[in-house]
Write a protein that holds these residues in place. Sequence first.
Motif: not given
Length: 121
Positions: A25-30, A64-69, A96-102
């Motif tokens: 569910d990582f694509k829909t539940k954060h 972490e799982r979201i970042i891996i993907e 999303f970009s902020r989340f990735f960069k953080n």
Amino acid sequence: KAQHAVSGLKEPFILQNLKDAIERDFKTKHSASDYAKALNISVKTLAKITKTYFNKTLTDVISERIIIEAKRELYLTNKAVKEIAYELGYQDEYYFSRFFKNNTDISPQMYRDTVGFGRDD
């Protein structure tokens, strides 16, 4: 004492269920509460178990799982960052970009340019 032994046995089971749920569910539940609800356990209890076994917060484990993907998509495809963000459940590519960069100290585009194929076409 007996109560502790029972919870000690259940924790690895809960962690396996958590890992399965995140994988599914990582694509829909954060949020941590999404997973606590799915596992029918309080957020506080799940957070404590996660911290004990992974030495990370539940939010970190999900992130972490979201970042891996995200990294995989940035590296292997030439999809727009906006498209990758959307596929990972983010309506707002800037959020999303902020989340990735953080989480990685580098922007998605910079990651792609330095680690990915850096395609310009």
